[in-house]
Write a protein that holds these residues in place. Structure first.
Motif, mmCIF file in Angstrom:
data_model
loop_
_atom_site.group_PDB
_atom_site.id
_atom_site.type_symbol
_atom_site.label_atom_id
_atom_site.label_comp_id
_atom_site.label_asym_id
_atom_site.label_seq_id
_atom_site.Cartn_x
_atom_site.Cartn_y
_atom_site.Cartn_z
ATOM 1 N N GLY A 49 0.824 -1.212 0.000
ATOM 2 C CA GLY A 49 0.000 0.000 0.000
ATOM 3 C C GLY A 49 0.854 1.255 0.000
ATOM 4 O O GLY A 49 0.597 2.199 -0.752
ATOM 5 N N ALA A 50 1.903 1.263 0.825
ATOM 6 C CA ALA A 50 2.810 2.417 0.872
ATOM 7 C C ALA A 50 3.548 2.572 -0.452
ATOM 8 O O ALA A 50 3.698 3.686 -0.961
ATOM 9 C CB ALA A 50 3.792 2.270 2.026
ATOM 10 N N ALA A 51 4.002 1.449 -1.014
ATOM 11 C CA ALA A 51 4.703 1.511 -2.305
ATOM 12 C C ALA A 51 3.774 2.050 -3.394
ATOM 13 O O ALA A 51 4.199 2.833 -4.251
ATOM 14 C CB ALA A 51 5.225 0.127 -2.685
ATOM 15 N N GLY A 52 2.512 1.657 -3.360
ATOM 16 C CA GLY A 52 1.549 2.160 -4.332
ATOM 17 C C GLY A 52 1.340 3.658 -4.216
ATOM 18 O O GLY A 52 1.259 4.369 -5.218
ATOM 19 N N LEU A 53 1.260 4.160 -2.990
ATOM 20 C CA LEU A 53 1.099 5.604 -2.790
ATOM 21 C C LEU A 53 2.322 6.366 -3.272
ATOM 22 O O LEU A 53 2.201 7.433 -3.886
ATOM 23 C CB LEU A 53 0.840 5.907 -1.312
ATOM 24 C CG LEU A 53 -0.537 5.505 -0.792
ATOM 25 C CD1 LEU A 53 -0.611 5.722 0.721
ATOM 26 C CD2 LEU A 53 -1.631 6.298 -1.489
ATOM 27 N N ILE A 54 3.506 5.833 -3.013
ATOM 28 C CA ILE A 54 4.742 6.478 -3.477
ATOM 29 C C ILE A 54 4.783 6.466 -4.993
ATOM 30 O O ILE A 54 5.093 7.471 -5.629
ATOM 31 C CB ILE A 54 5.977 5.791 -2.870
ATOM 32 C CG1 ILE A 54 6.031 6.072 -1.359
ATOM 33 C CG2 ILE A 54 7.253 6.255 -3.555
ATOM 34 C CD1 ILE A 54 7.046 5.248 -0.606
ATOM 35 N N TRP A 55 4.460 5.326 -5.602
ATOM 36 C CA TRP A 55 4.463 5.210 -7.062
ATOM 37 C C TRP A 55 3.502 6.204 -7.695
ATOM 38 O O TRP A 55 3.806 6.829 -8.707
ATOM 39 C CB TRP A 55 4.091 3.780 -7.460
ATOM 40 C CG TRP A 55 4.137 3.558 -8.934
ATOM 41 C CD1 TRP A 55 3.097 3.646 -9.807
ATOM 42 C CD2 TRP A 55 5.282 3.251 -9.718
ATOM 43 N NE1 TRP A 55 3.522 3.388 -11.085
ATOM 44 C CE2 TRP A 55 4.869 3.149 -11.055
ATOM 45 C CE3 TRP A 55 6.624 3.053 -9.413
ATOM 46 C CZ2 TRP A 55 5.744 2.854 -12.081
ATOM 47 C CZ3 TRP A 55 7.484 2.747 -10.443
ATOM 48 C CH2 TRP A 55 7.046 2.651 -11.751
#
Length: 150
Positions: A34-40
């Motif tokens: 989820g965090a990686a998706g927000l950063i992406w």
């Protein structure tokens, strides 16, 4: 006589209920993805060049002052991405990243202090006009056509 408590019956300590190990791992992976998706999602799209030396090299250039965490400049990048080649009127768009020394020097040279300013230069590198910030893609398209016609 004072009564002392020894704990729950049976002599076993009651422990707080924890999630099973597999559920803990699944939850941790969900948080990481989820965090990686927000950063992406917050990364700029379009792959705009940050090579400011292209100004004055024979082609008209539009330069967007940009900060990654600035929603205005991110929105303008999305609008630029949506312009067709015809709508760009032969103008190449690049980014002056205000998070770099080159971007900061560019902004200082032209007296720009905020992200989201779109500046236009002719093929010889002469400043033409700026939109601070553009309201929509049609305003960008109109300005690009005006600069290309000059």
């Amino acid at each position: 006589m004072a009564e002392t408590r020894q704990g729950p019956p049976g002599g076993k300590k009651q422990r707080p209920r924890n999630l099973p190990r597999w559920a803990s791992w699944l939850l941790a992976l969900g948080i990481i993805f989820g965090a990686a998706g927000l950063i992406w999602q917050s990364l700029p799209g379009g792959g705009f060049s940050t090579d400011l030396t292209r100004i004055g090299q024979g082609e008209p250039i539009g330069v967007l002052t940009h900060e990654t965490a600035n929603p205005t400049s991110m929105g303008i990048m999305d609008q630029l991405d949506g312009l067709s080649e015809e709508e760009r009127a032969g103008i190449a768009f690049i980014v002056a990243d205000l998070g770099t020394p080159e971007g900061q020097a560019f902004a200082e040279q032209y007296g720009v202090s905020t992200a989201g300013v779109l500046m236009f230069f002719d093929g010889e590198g002469a400043f033409q006009d700026a939109l601070a910030p553009p309201r929509d893609a049609s305003e960008i398209r109109d300005m690009a056509q005006e600069v290309a016609d000059n």
